[in-house]
Design a protein around this motif. Structure first.
Motif, PDB file in Angstrom:
ATOM      1  N   SER A   1      34.981   6.205  21.245  1.00 16.10           N
ATOM      2  CA  SER A   1      34.408   4.966  20.944  1.00 16.10           C
ATOM      3  C   SER A   1      34.844   3.862  22.220  1.00 16.10           C
ATOM      4  O   SER A   1      34.361   3.086  22.441  1.00 16.10           O
ATOM      5  CB  SER A   1      35.033   4.288  19.571  1.00 16.10           C
ATOM      6  N   ASP A   2      36.092   3.911  22.580  1.00 20.26           N
ATOM      7  CA  ASP A   2      36.779   3.314  23.793  1.00 20.26           C
ATOM      8  C   ASP A   2      35.870   3.346  25.013  1.00 20.26           C
ATOM      9  O   ASP A   2      35.421   2.300  25.558  1.00 20.26           O
ATOM     10  CB  ASP A   2      37.987   3.547  24.023  1.00 20.26           C
ATOM     11  N   PHE A   3      35.312   4.435  25.214  1.00 20.88           N
ATOM     12  CA  PHE A   3      34.484   4.903  26.197  1.00 20.88           C
ATOM     13  C   PHE A   3      32.940   4.038  26.072  1.00 20.88           C
ATOM     14  O   PHE A   3      32.421   3.395  26.945  1.00 20.88           O
ATOM     15  CB  PHE A   3      33.931   6.309  26.355  1.00 20.88           C
TER      16      PHE A   3
ATOM     17  N   LEU B   1      23.237  19.090  19.751  1.00 16.60           N
ATOM     18  CA  LEU B   1      23.234  17.735  19.366  1.00 16.60           C
ATOM     19  C   LEU B   1      21.843  16.891  19.426  1.00 16.60           C
ATOM     20  O   LEU B   1      21.238  17.112  20.451  1.00 16.60           O
ATOM     21  CB  LEU B   1      24.245  17.073  20.140  1.00 16.60           C
ATOM     22  N   SER B   2      21.516  16.471  18.562  1.00 15.04           N
ATOM     23  CA  SER B   2      20.156  15.555  18.829  1.00 15.04           C
ATOM     24  C   SER B   2      20.921  14.308  19.315  1.00 15.04           C
ATOM     25  O   SER B   2      21.926  14.199  19.450  1.00 15.04           O
ATOM     26  CB  SER B   2      19.832  15.342  17.269  1.00 15.04           C
ATOM     27  N   LYS B   3      19.731  13.187  19.671  1.00 13.26           N
ATOM     28  CA  LYS B   3      20.433  11.982  20.373  1.00 13.26           C
ATOM     29  C   LYS B   3      21.139  11.495  19.182  1.00 13.26           C
ATOM     30  O   LYS B   3      22.189  10.785  19.487  1.00 13.26           O
ATOM     31  CB  LYS B   3      19.168  11.123  20.715  1.00 13.26           C
ATOM     32  N   VAL B   4      20.900  11.341  18.005  1.00 14.87           N
ATOM     33  CA  VAL B   4      21.434  10.712  16.858  1.00 14.87           C
ATOM     34  C   VAL B   4      22.927  11.101  16.621  1.00 14.87           C
ATOM     35  O   VAL B   4      23.787  10.618  16.591  1.00 14.87           O
ATOM     36  CB  VAL B   4      20.750  10.673  15.580  1.00 14.87           C
ATOM     37  N   GLU B   5      22.864  12.749  16.776  1.00 13.43           N
ATOM     38  CA  GLU B   5      24.251  13.317  16.472  1.00 13.43           C
ATOM     39  C   GLU B   5      24.972  12.935  17.916  1.00 13.43           C
ATOM     40  O   GLU B   5      26.271  12.808  17.600  1.00 13.43           O
ATOM     41  CB  GLU B   5      23.963  14.879  16.314  1.00 13.43           C
ATOM     42  N   LEU B   6      24.539  13.100  18.858  1.00 12.87           N
ATOM     43  CA  LEU B   6      25.251  12.839  20.118  1.00 12.87           C
ATOM     44  C   LEU B   6      25.967  11.250  20.183  1.00 12.87           C
ATOM     45  O   LEU B   6      26.953  11.059  20.598  1.00 12.87           O
ATOM     46  CB  LEU B   6      24.097  13.032  21.501  1.00 12.87           C
ATOM     47  N   LYS B   7      24.995  10.545  19.725  1.00 11.72           N
ATOM     48  CA  LYS B   7      25.610   8.912  19.448  1.00 11.72           C
ATOM     49  C   LYS B   7      26.714   8.916  18.572  1.00 11.72           C
ATOM     50  O   LYS B   7      27.585   8.286  18.685  1.00 11.72           O
ATOM     51  CB  LYS B   7      24.370   8.103  18.974  1.00 11.72           C
ATOM     52  N   SER B   8      26.593   9.481  17.453  1.00 13.70           N
ATOM     53  CA  SER B   8      27.604   9.665  16.298  1.00 13.70           C
ATOM     54  C   SER B   8      28.823  10.178  16.906  1.00 13.70           C
ATOM     55  O   SER B   8      29.887   9.747  16.677  1.00 13.70           O
ATOM     56  CB  SER B   8      27.023  10.433  15.198  1.00 13.70           C
ATOM     57  N   LEU B   9      28.712  11.178  17.604  1.00 12.79           N
ATOM     58  CA  LEU B   9      30.187  11.832  18.232  1.00 12.79           C
ATOM     59  C   LEU B   9      30.596  10.893  19.195  1.00 12.79           C
ATOM     60  O   LEU B   9      31.604  10.770  19.174  1.00 12.79           O
ATOM     61  CB  LEU B   9      29.370  13.135  19.058  1.00 12.79           C
ATOM     62  N   LEU B  10      29.706  10.287  20.059  1.00 14.57           N
ATOM     63  CA  LEU B  10      30.348   9.412  21.193  1.00 14.57           C
ATOM     64  C   LEU B  10      30.936   8.063  20.371  1.00 14.57           C
ATOM     65  O   LEU B  10      32.159   7.677  20.656  1.00 14.57           O
ATOM     66  CB  LEU B  10      29.135   8.723  22.086  1.00 14.57           C
ATOM     67  N   GLN B  11      30.225   7.855  19.068  1.00 10.43           N
ATOM     68  CA  GLN B  11      31.004   6.617  18.454  1.00 10.43           C
ATOM     69  C   GLN B  11      32.334   7.027  17.863  1.00 10.43           C
ATOM     70  O   GLN B  11      33.308   6.303  17.569  1.00 10.43           O
ATOM     71  CB  GLN B  11      29.910   6.091  17.442  1.00 10.43           C
ATOM     72  N   GLY B  12      32.300   8.088  17.158  1.00 10.43           N
ATOM     73  CA  GLY B  12      33.412   8.560  16.394  1.00 10.43           C
ATOM     74  C   GLY B  12      34.468   9.244  17.251  1.00 10.43           C
ATOM     75  O   GLY B  12      35.740   9.120  16.859  1.00 10.43           O
TER      76      GLY B  12
END
Length: 96
Positions: free
Chosen positions: A43-45, A29-40
């Motif tokens: 998201s509550d976290f 996971l790149s930083k962009v992919e990690l952010k996308s995963l966390l948002q997807g």
């Protein structure tokens, strides 16, 4: 018959690779992919965190080998830590 735990493990693997395959190394996971995963997926976290640098801090904490990406083993550390925290919250809420 597949057990609930086996289904959960399969789901974890599928979620990781769904996000890791979007750019660059398809096994990290790149930083962009990690952010996308966390948002997807969490998201509550993310919404509960008031720190605008939360993704950058998580990336720094998870990237043990300092290659600028999060591999599956590093990702599992995040999931395990969050699961432990959720379990502790659950146990405390049942006690009260």
């Amino acid at each position: 018959m597949v057990s609930q735990l086996e289904k959960s493990m399969e789901g974890l693997i599928k979620v990781f690779h769904n996000y890791s395959s979007k750019e660059g190394d398809k096994y990290k996971l790149s930083k962009v992919e990690l952010k996308s995963l966390l948002q997807g997926e969490l998201s509550d976290f993310l919404a509960a965190s008031k720190d605008p640098m939360v993704v950058e801090q998580m990336m720094s904490d998870l990237d043990v080998n300092c290659d600028g990406e999060v591999d599956f083993q590093e990702f599992v550390v995040l999931v395990a830590a969050l699961t432990v925290a959720c379990n502790e919250f659950f146990v405390e809420s049942v006690k009260n």
